[in-house]
Design an enzyme around this catalytic site. Structure first.
Site, short mmCIF file in Angstrom:
data_model
loop_
_atom_site.label_atom_id
_atom_site.label_comp_id
_atom_site.label_asym_id
_atom_site.label_seq_id
_atom_site.Cartn_x
_atom_site.Cartn_y
_atom_site.Cartn_z
N ASP A 80 0.84 -1.20 0.00
CA ASP A 80 0.00 0.00 0.00
C ASP A 80 0.87 1.24 0.00
O ASP A 80 2.09 1.17 -0.16
CB ASP A 80 -0.95 -0.02 1.20
CG ASP A 80 -0.20 -0.26 2.51
OD1 ASP A 80 1.00 0.05 2.59
OD2 ASP A 80 -0.83 -0.77 3.47
N GLU A 474 1.31 -10.50 -0.66
CA GLU A 474 1.78 -9.14 -0.32
C GLU A 474 3.14 -9.22 0.36
O GLU A 474 3.34 -10.01 1.29
CB GLU A 474 0.79 -8.42 0.60
CG GLU A 474 1.18 -6.97 0.85
CD GLU A 474 0.10 -6.18 1.60
OE1 GLU A 474 0.11 -4.94 1.53
OE2 GLU A 474 -0.75 -6.82 2.26
#
Length: 621
Positions: A80, A474
């Protein structure tokens, strides 16, 4: 049939004994280079001309502006675009610890300067984020709005609000971890950049005092972090962790006494852990205190420090499967803690096992487990088995480091790598448009996130290479930070190690195409000239805090100092007591020389941390 079975088993055993590393064959040096490179992909702010991950661009250039503070820089934690202070600080601490233990090995492979750059990118940001002794900015951006969007960092249109802790809204865990990061980093730069090292240690002292004096959980003050980096373990572990690093950085017995006084009440001697990571630091504290004990530094604190060591060894035994309560492992042998980003626990446990193996070997000791004594080499073998699993020795024959090997994740849950580079197509990618166009793509990422260690497989070694499978695909900076130390150790082979002796970090190799810098080593402890800086006062004017710094330059030699040129950088205000001469500073007009043993003082005022002061050249007569 029974004889045949025995023969097969015997053959297998002989094969294992003769070829213990037959199935490894990994290029740990290459993996080390790639693992460090990942940090450049995670950079926020103005990217330098030495940036090697060229598909990234400048981003977050107004961070902190709305709060009247410069918070440009630092790292994005994972896939992110939020800058979370707690995991970022843990990342820097573990990068620094990796260099402190194995910097010499990194230098041999040509990676030390890159690793030090990775540390400095974080500490430069922390200096900005700590503008006052009792103020620390702990987050930039909001996870909720950020996760609603799928955008390149260069296109961010989300809220970039900055969140801080202060005496009214404390955060001992955040301040403590940042103190640990600054203290550990100060050791990294002690020889190559002593003035910068001094700045870092100054911040570490202040941050520890802030953490200890104004106690509270940071996620109670920065509540937007609760959903993403909740401090489940509280802050006692971070206070002990920071004290351990401050002792290692300063050799000040105050911090050793702190560990002795508070070991029982804060859980350092009580918790037997089976995990180590950005939230729970106890195993790391226990490992460091065990090191102090083995170094003979415990003194009257020995009984308490021995209890720390018992818990450190309990962690090691649990990882080996030789304890009373052991960690879970997958059928393929991977340490397994949780399904979401399990690799963070694998790399951090592997690092502790590696350094503790070397601590034991250095002191000619064995590890004492519930099932008996264990040789130090078994801890290193454990770490090697975990690294080899990450690099491809697993049931799926998948490398969980992007760009290493021939079979690695292609659809990483990472905004920047999954969207075409702004250098290739500068067309703005909108918040929801990114989801529609790029997130939902079935194809491979357009940008290779080299070196990123992803979340990894589940408890049964299963893994799905899908972008929406964020639990497994991720990556995170704190996955890689401990790993670089283990990779450096494995790449160096079986050479002699004495980790209980102070390790001097070699000066980084100069980077190509960069302007040479004046070496500040002449101001180090062996120099005939010493430089000591201290903050003497501070005040607030028009909403801005100003600091007055006093700097004492002492001629420690037995001769007269006839000529002196000081290099002063990061000076943003007026200075009194020296004469400016081109790019350096010399004696004031009323002073031509400095006799043996004498000192001169100059002062300066500005609204930032202390300037970098070093000796450019001098003449003794």
């Amino acid at each position: 049939m029974e004889k045949l079975v025995k023969l097969i088993c015997l053959s297998s055993l002989l094969l294992f004994l003769c070829f213990p590393f037959a199935f490894a064959g990994h290029n740990y040096g290459q993996a080390l280079s790639k693992s460090i490179l990942f940090f450049e992909a995670q950079r926020s702010g103005y990217l330098p001309h030495t940036q090697r991950v060229t598909w990234r661009g400048h981003s977050g250039l107004h961070d902190g502006k709305a709060s009247g503070v410069d918070l440009v820089g630092g790292y994005y934690d994972a896939g992110d675009n939020v800058k979370f202070g707690l995991p970022m600080a843990f990342t820097v601490t573990m990068l620094s610890w990796s260099i402190i233990e194995y910097g010499k090995q990194m230098a041999t492979s040509g990676e030390l300067s890159h690793a030090m750059d990775a540390v400095k990118w974080g500490t430069d940001y922390f200096i900005k984020a700590h503008p006052q002794p009792y103020v620390l900015y702990g987050e930039v951006g909001d996870g909720n709005s950020d996760h609603y969007c799928w955008q390149r960092p260069e296109d961010m249109s989300t809220d970039r609000r900055a969140y801080k802790i202060d005496p009214s809204n404390p955060g001992s865990d955040l301040a403590g971890e940042t103190a640990a990061a600054m203290a550990a980093a100060s050791i990294v730069f002690r020889h190559s950049n002593p003035s910068y090292s001094s700045v870092l240690l100054h911040h570490a002292y202040q941050l520890f005092e802030f953490a200890d004096k104004y106690r509270g959980k940071y996620d109670s003050s920065i509540s937007v972090a609760q959903k993403y980096y909740r401090s489940v373990s509280g802050y006692d572990d971070e206070l002990l962790w920071a004290a351990a690093w401050l002792y290692q950085a300063s050799n000040d017995n105050y911090y050793l006494d702190y560990l002795g006084r508070n070991g029982d009440s804060m859980g350092g001697t009580g918790w037997s852990m089976t995990e180590f990571g950005w939230d729970v630091k106890y195993a790391g504290v226990q490992t460091l205190v065990a090191k102090f004990l083995m170094q003979g530094k415990a003194g009257h604190r020995a009984p308490v420090f021995e209890r720390y060591q018992q818990k450190a060894e309990s962690f090691m035994c649990s990882c080996l499967g030789r304890g009373s309560r052991n960690v879970q492992k997958t059928p393929g042998g991977l340490i397994f803690r949780q399904r979401w980003n399990n690799m963070q626990f694998v790399t951090s446990a592997s690092f502790l096992a590696t350094v503790y193996s070397d601590y034991l070997a250095s002191s000619a000791r064995y590890l004492k487990c519930a099932s008996g004594y264990v040789a130090p080499a078994q801890l290193l073998s454990l770490a090697k088995s975990q690294v080899d699993y990450i690099l491809g020795d697993n049931p799926r024959a998948t490398s969980y480091m992007v760009g290493y090997g021939s079979n690695f994740p292609q659809r990483v849950h990472h905004r920047a790598s999954s969207i075409v580079s702004v250098k290739v197509n500068p067309t703005f990618v909108s918040c929801r448009g990114g989801y529609a166009t790029w997130y939902s793509r079935k194809g491979s990422d357009p940008n290779l996130l080299t070196g990123a260690v992803v979340g990894g497989p589940d408890a049964y070694d299963n893994f799905a290479d899908e972008r929406d499978n964020y639990e497994q695909t991720e990556p995170a900076t704190y996955n890689n930070a401990p790993l670089i130390g283990v990779l450096a150790r494995l790449n160096a082979g079986r050479g002699g190690y004495n980790q209980l002796l102070p390790v001097a970090i070699p000066s980084p190799k100069p980077q190509p195409a960069t302007k040479p810098k004046t070496s500040p080593t002449s101001a180090s402890s062996w120099s005939p000239i010493s430089i000591q800086q201290k903050l003497t006062s501070s005040w607030v004017a028009d909403g801005k805090t100003y600091y007055r710094y006093s700097t004492i330059v002492t001629n420690k030699s037995g001769k007269t100092l006839k000529s002196l040129n000081l290099s002063i950088s990061k000076l943003f205000g007026p200075l009194w007591g020296l004469t400016k001469s081109a790019d350096s500073y010399t004696f004031p007009s009323w002073l031509n020389s400095l006799p043996a043993g004498k000192s001169l003082e100059f002062v300066y005022i500005h609204s930032a941390s202390q300037a970098d002061v070093s000796v450019a050249n001098y003449l003794l007569a």
